[in-house]
Design a protein around this motif. Structure first.
Motif, PDB file in Angstrom:
ATOM      1  N   MET A   1       0.776  -1.178   0.034  1.00  0.00           N
ATOM      2  CA  MET A   1       0.090   0.009   0.013  1.00  0.00           C
ATOM      3  C   MET A   1       0.762   1.225   0.082  1.00  0.00           C
ATOM      4  SD  MET A   1      -2.732   1.305   3.171  1.00  0.00           S
ATOM      5  CE  MET A   1      -1.390   1.627   4.286  1.00  0.00           C
ATOM      6  N   ILE A   2       2.051   1.156   0.747  1.00  0.00           N
ATOM      7  CA  ILE A   2       2.838   2.553   1.124  1.00  0.00           C
ATOM      8  C   ILE A   2       3.567   2.595  -0.356  1.00  0.00           C
ATOM      9  CG2 ILE A   2       5.012   3.362   2.057  1.00  0.00           C
ATOM     10  CD1 ILE A   2       3.992   1.845   4.483  1.00  0.00           C
ATOM     11  N   GLY A   3       3.880   1.666  -1.131  1.00  0.00           N
ATOM     12  CA  GLY A   3       4.739   1.626  -2.261  1.00  0.00           C
ATOM     13  C   GLY A   3       3.947   2.291  -3.389  1.00  0.00           C
ATOM     14  N   THR A   4       2.571   2.097  -3.308  1.00  0.00           N
ATOM     15  CA  THR A   4       1.813   2.509  -4.403  1.00  0.00           C
ATOM     16  C   THR A   4       1.006   3.882  -4.347  1.00  0.00           C
ATOM     17  OG1 THR A   4      -0.231   1.593  -3.374  1.00  0.00           O
ATOM     18  CG2 THR A   4       1.128   0.161  -5.190  1.00  0.00           C
ATOM     19  N   THR A   5       1.427   4.278  -3.104  1.00  0.00           N
ATOM     20  CA  THR A   5       0.671   5.739  -2.659  1.00  0.00           C
ATOM     21  C   THR A   5       1.621   6.776  -2.319  1.00  0.00           C
ATOM     22  OG1 THR A   5      -0.151   4.894  -0.521  1.00  0.00           O
ATOM     23  CG2 THR A   5      -1.461   4.627  -2.286  1.00  0.00           C
ATOM     24  N   TYR A   6       2.798   6.464  -1.739  1.00  0.00           N
ATOM     25  CA  TYR A   6       3.440   7.692  -0.999  1.00  0.00           C
ATOM     26  C   TYR A   6       4.024   8.667  -1.667  1.00  0.00           C
ATOM     27  CZ  TYR A   6       7.972   6.031  -2.242  1.00  0.00           C
ATOM     28  OH  TYR A   6       9.399   6.000  -2.985  1.00  0.00           O
ATOM     29  N   ARG A   7       4.310   8.248  -3.280  1.00  0.00           N
ATOM     30  CA  ARG A   7       4.695   9.434  -3.917  1.00  0.00           C
ATOM     31  C   ARG A   7       3.503  10.408  -4.347  1.00  0.00           C
ATOM     32  NH1 ARG A   7       9.821   8.561  -5.751  1.00  0.00           N
ATOM     33  NH2 ARG A   7      10.426   6.304  -5.660  1.00  0.00           N
ATOM     34  N   GLN A   8       2.289   9.944  -4.328  1.00  0.00           N
ATOM     35  CA  GLN A   8       1.221  10.909  -4.272  1.00  0.00           C
ATOM     36  C   GLN A   8       1.039  11.611  -3.149  1.00  0.00           C
ATOM     37  OE1 GLN A   8      -2.552   8.741  -5.283  1.00  0.00           O
ATOM     38  NE2 GLN A   8      -1.254   7.231  -6.458  1.00  0.00           N
ATOM     39  N   TYR A   9       1.308  11.106  -2.148  1.00  0.00           N
ATOM     40  CA  TYR A   9       1.491  12.191  -0.576  1.00  0.00           C
ATOM     41  C   TYR A   9       2.630  13.156  -0.896  1.00  0.00           C
ATOM     42  CZ  TYR A   9       1.266  13.490   4.088  1.00  0.00           C
ATOM     43  OH  TYR A   9       0.941  14.524   5.148  1.00  0.00           O
ATOM     44  N   MET A  10       3.831  12.638  -1.267  1.00  0.00           N
ATOM     45  CA  MET A  10       5.106  13.544  -1.645  1.00  0.00           C
ATOM     46  C   MET A  10       4.504  14.725  -2.188  1.00  0.00           C
ATOM     47  SD  MET A  10       7.997  11.086  -1.467  1.00  0.00           S
ATOM     48  CE  MET A  10       9.219  12.279  -2.316  1.00  0.00           C
ATOM     49  N   ASP A  11       3.810  14.669  -3.401  1.00  0.00           N
ATOM     50  CA  ASP A  11       3.432  15.448  -4.185  1.00  0.00           C
ATOM     51  C   ASP A  11       2.526  16.745  -3.496  1.00  0.00           C
ATOM     52  OD1 ASP A  11       4.854  14.353  -6.099  1.00  0.00           O
ATOM     53  OD2 ASP A  11       3.165  13.320  -7.058  1.00  0.00           O
ATOM     54  N   GLN A  12       1.965  16.226  -2.482  1.00  0.00           N
ATOM     55  CA  GLN A  12       1.199  17.054  -1.724  1.00  0.00           C
ATOM     56  C   GLN A  12       1.421  17.901  -0.583  1.00  0.00           C
ATOM     57  OE1 GLN A  12      -2.579  15.050  -0.268  1.00  0.00           O
ATOM     58  NE2 GLN A  12      -3.177  14.174  -2.425  1.00  0.00           N
ATOM     59  N   LEU A  13       2.855  17.571  -0.249  1.00  0.00           N
ATOM     60  CA  LEU A  13       3.522  18.052   0.794  1.00  0.00           C
ATOM     61  C   LEU A  13       4.065  19.360   0.368  1.00  0.00           C
ATOM     62  CD1 LEU A  13       5.873  15.216   2.191  1.00  0.00           C
ATOM     63  CD2 LEU A  13       3.887  16.016   3.086  1.00  0.00           C
ATOM     64  N   PRO A  14       4.251  20.489   1.360  1.00  0.00           N
ATOM     65  CA  PRO A  14       4.473  21.754   1.273  1.00  0.00           C
ATOM     66  C   PRO A  14       5.833  21.619   0.658  1.00  0.00           C
ATOM     67  CG  PRO A  14       4.137  21.450   3.560  1.00  0.00           C
ATOM     68  CD  PRO A  14       3.862  20.267   2.893  1.00  0.00           C
ATOM     69  N   GLY A  15       6.415  23.005   0.356  1.00  0.00           N
ATOM     70  CA  GLY A  15       7.712  23.261  -0.019  1.00  0.00           C
ATOM     71  C   GLY A  15       8.555  22.814   1.100  1.00  0.00           C
ATOM     72  N   SER A  16       9.963  22.765   0.722  1.00  0.00           N
ATOM     73  CA  SER A  16      10.912  22.263   1.653  1.00  0.00           C
ATOM     74  C   SER A  16      11.024  23.565   2.903  1.00  0.00           C
ATOM     75  CB  SER A  16      12.288  21.886   0.947  1.00  0.00           C
ATOM     76  OG  SER A  16      12.502  23.315   0.130  1.00  0.00           O
ATOM     77  N   ASN A  17      10.953  24.411   2.344  1.00  0.00           N
ATOM     78  CA  ASN A  17      11.171  25.598   3.190  1.00  0.00           C
ATOM     79  C   ASN A  17       9.772  26.103   4.390  1.00  0.00           C
ATOM     80  OD1 ASN A  17       9.296  26.611   1.441  1.00  0.00           O
ATOM     81  ND2 ASN A  17      10.320  28.631   1.023  1.00  0.00           N
ATOM     82  N   SER A  18       8.945  25.121   4.159  1.00  0.00           N
ATOM     83  CA  SER A  18       7.998  25.159   5.115  1.00  0.00           C
ATOM     84  C   SER A  18       8.058  24.165   6.279  1.00  0.00           C
ATOM     85  CB  SER A  18       6.432  24.662   4.474  1.00  0.00           C
ATOM     86  OG  SER A  18       6.157  25.635   3.412  1.00  0.00           O
ATOM     87  N   THR A  19       7.696  24.513   7.505  1.00  0.00           N
ATOM     88  CA  THR A  19       7.764  23.770   8.661  1.00  0.00           C
ATOM     89  C   THR A  19       6.491  22.944   8.933  1.00  0.00           C
ATOM     90  OG1 THR A  19       7.116  25.453   9.971  1.00  0.00           O
ATOM     91  CG2 THR A  19       9.183  25.443   9.660  1.00  0.00           C
TER      92      THR A  19
END
Length: 610
Positions: free
Chosen positions: A162-180
């Motif tokens: 489950m993680i292998g098929t969906t975690y990249r989609q979640y990474m795309d929703q994360l804020p920018g690297s300069n966000s806390t």
């Protein structure tokens, strides 16, 4: 107008004009005697009197005894271990057995937690958390006395899928690297990690002490575990635990055997020290082995030697030494923990990571995890992939609980057990834990060690709490290949289930054989989750068809007796025993159609009556 009415009118008129208080005689005249007035104008007792009588009745001794009994029953319902201890059936000998079983359980939880946390695609410390927090809650609420909750290879594999098929989609929703990220530190105490250094920097390396990929994997894992737990709780609440009856044994064994191949394949790169990129193929196994073969030239031979040095003694001790040890002391040697400790000592002594490039566990934070709320906005993406986790985890736990309940002669409410299993994992999902379930191998060990109740699980949690708080960082140098070796050797029992095929063939159980083979082939060719769905649907269809045919046969009672009677001269001899005595009768059925029913009773005197 009567004289009484006129007197009342005169008295009221004088009262309005003179505004003097009514006398006692006037009140008697208007409303009757003092006894009547105490009952009130409407014939009821005044409010004060009613409250007094109500309090007296509620505070009476029988009422208080009943309330205490109901409160005690509710407490026993919520905490089943209390009824076991308070009932007098839990002796000091049972407590000693639970203490020994709890220590044994913790010894097995440590290596399995580290290994299956890695198998799930998370950090090994998450496996230790899963062996601690959900188990602690289950030790209070669990209905089964002999179920050892914790990590399990199959649920870890399903989570990894489950993680292998969906975690990249979640990474795309994360804020920018300069966000806390709120709640930047994910651990209550940190010594060797600077978690806050990069939380607000421009680097995208850390999210709360984790890399972006690690954080995404963790969020998907806890969210999927939360969803799987809610499904279990809903099934238990709606009294739908009977659904687990349709998870047939041939389907489950075929699934676990084929899933063991996927688990072994996932551990091969760690055993060889390679990092395959994967191939392009519809069949996941073929794609995995294609990637391994393409990267075989980069094999780390020190890792291979370490893997062999771990697997060979581990297999020999589990298969040949432990059976003899159990005959002497009834408790097997904790060979997994011994192997991991030996690999840890060798890693420190030989500097396997720095000198030979062997991958190790890495950072293991000290302390309990702080709450991490799942990101519910991503729930639609994990709702379907988490269904196999919920189904397999619940089926394994309930089947183990049922087996030991029958063995030790006690009852388990399976709908309630399903709800408690979901509650335990749901609570753990807020503390960086993934889905917890029972494991047959671990349960067999701790029951053999003398487990009598969930007190053993509580003892195991105390030991694991000490490990997490004090000695966790000591496992940082454990080689990944040592944990992979523990996982691979634990699959031997699952691979041995292949012997079910000739056994089912010899016993002419062709329907069970077809279920076994179809489920296994579907898991191998399609994928773990999709293959499980195919096997479950086929198993459900087979069970429904079998029950329908059995109902059709039961709809014609006596056919076989009638045919046999015709062979014996068209007569049936019937014997009857009851509290009045014994009797017998002979019924002539010659010329009677086989579908005819006989609404006849044999009386106590031997005569037949209609």
């Amino acid at each position: 107008m009567t004289a009484a009415t006129e007197s009342e009118a005169d008295l009221l008129e004088s009262t309005r004009s003179e505004t003097v208080p009514l006398l006692s005689d006037d009140l008697h005249h208007l409303y009757g005697s003092s006894t009547t007035r105490r009952r009130g104008l409407l014939g009821k007792k005044p409010f004060r009197g009613r409250c007094s009588n109500c309090c007296n009745s509620c505070c009476s001794e029988p009422t208080m005894v009943a309330l205490k009994h109901r409160a005690g029953s509710l407490f026993e319902l919520l905490f089943p271990f209390y009824s076991l201890i308070s009932g007098g059936s839990y002796s000091s000998k049972a407590l000693v057995s639970d203490l020994l079983a709890g220590l044994t359980m913790s010894v097995f939880h440590i290596p399995q937690g580290l290994a299956y946390g890695l198998l799930a695609g998370l950090r090994p410390i998450n496996g230790l958390y899963t062996s601690l927090i959900p188990v602690a809650l289950y030790s209070l609420l669990g209905r089964s006395r002999h179920l050892s909750l914790g990590t399990f290879s199959l649920t870890s594999l399903l989570l990894a899928d489950m993680i292998g098929t969906t975690y990249r989609q979640y990474m795309d929703q994360l804020p920018g690297s300069n966000s806390t990220i709120s709640n930047c530190s994910l651990y209550s105490e940190v010594d060797e990690i600077n978690l806050n250094a990069d939380c607000s920097s421009d680097s995208d390396e850390y999210y709360g002490g984790l890399t972006v990929e690690e954080y995404a994997r963790l969020q998907v894992a806890v969210l999927g575990s939360f969803a799987a737990s809610v499904i279990n709780m809903a099934l238990g609440t709606l009294q739908l635990g009977f659904v687990m009856k349709y998870v047939s044994n041939p389907m489950l064994r075929g699934f676990t055997t084929a899933a063991a191949v996927h688990i072994f394949t996932s551990q091969v790169p760690m055993l060889l020290g390679v990092q395959p990129t994967g191939g392009d193929n519809f069949v996941k196994l073929i794609a995995s082995y294609t990637g391994i073969i393409n990267d075989i030239a980069s094999t780390n031979w020190t890792t291979v030697i370490t893997s062999v040095a771990c697997m060979v003694p581990l297999y020999l001790m589990k298969e040949y030494l432990n059976p003899r040890v159990k005959k002497c002391i009834k408790v097997p040697l904790p060979v997994e923990l011994l192997i991991i400790l030996s690999a840890l000592v060798a890693s420190h002594a030989l500097q396997l990571q720095s000198h030979f490039g062997v991958d190790v566990v890495g950072t293991v934070p000290r302390g309990l995890p702080l709450p991490l709320v799942p990101d519910f906005s991503f729930m639609p993406n994990v709702l379907l992939p988490c269904l196999p986790v919920s189904l397999v985890g619940a089926a394994m736990s309930l089947s183990i609980g049922k087996m030991y309940a029958l063995q030790f002669d006690y009852e388990v409410n399976y709908n309630g057990e399903l709800f408690v299993l979901g509650t335990s994992s749901l609570f753990g999902s807020f503390f960086q834990c993934f889905y917890a379930t029972g494991a047959l191998a671990r349960c067999a060990v701790v029951v053999g060690a003398g487990m009598m109740s969930q007190v053993a699980s509580a003892v195991s949690c105390l030991v694991l709490l000490l490990v997490v708080l004090a000695v966790g960082p000591l496992f940082e140098a454990v080689p990944d290949c040592a944990l992979a070796s523990v996982i691979v050797v634990s699959l031997v029992g699952l691979f041995k289930q292949v012997t079910d095929i000739p056994k089912l063939w010899r016993e002419a159980k062709y329907l069970d054989l077809s279920t076994w083979l179809l489920t296994a082939v579907s898991v191998l060719v399609l994928d773990v989750s999709l293959g499980l769905a195919v096997g479950f649907c086929y198993s459900l269809a087979c069970i429904l068809v079998t029950r329908y045919m059995a109902t059709r046969r039961e709809g014609q009672p006596g056919d076989g007796d009638t045919r046999d009677a015709r062979r014996r001269g068209s007569k049936i001899s019937v014997s009857f025993n009851n509290k009045y005595g014994s009797s017998s009768a002979t019924v002539d059925v010659s010329g009677v159609d086989s579908a005819t029913k006989f609404p006849m009773m044999i009386g106590p005197t031997g005569r037949t009556s209609k």
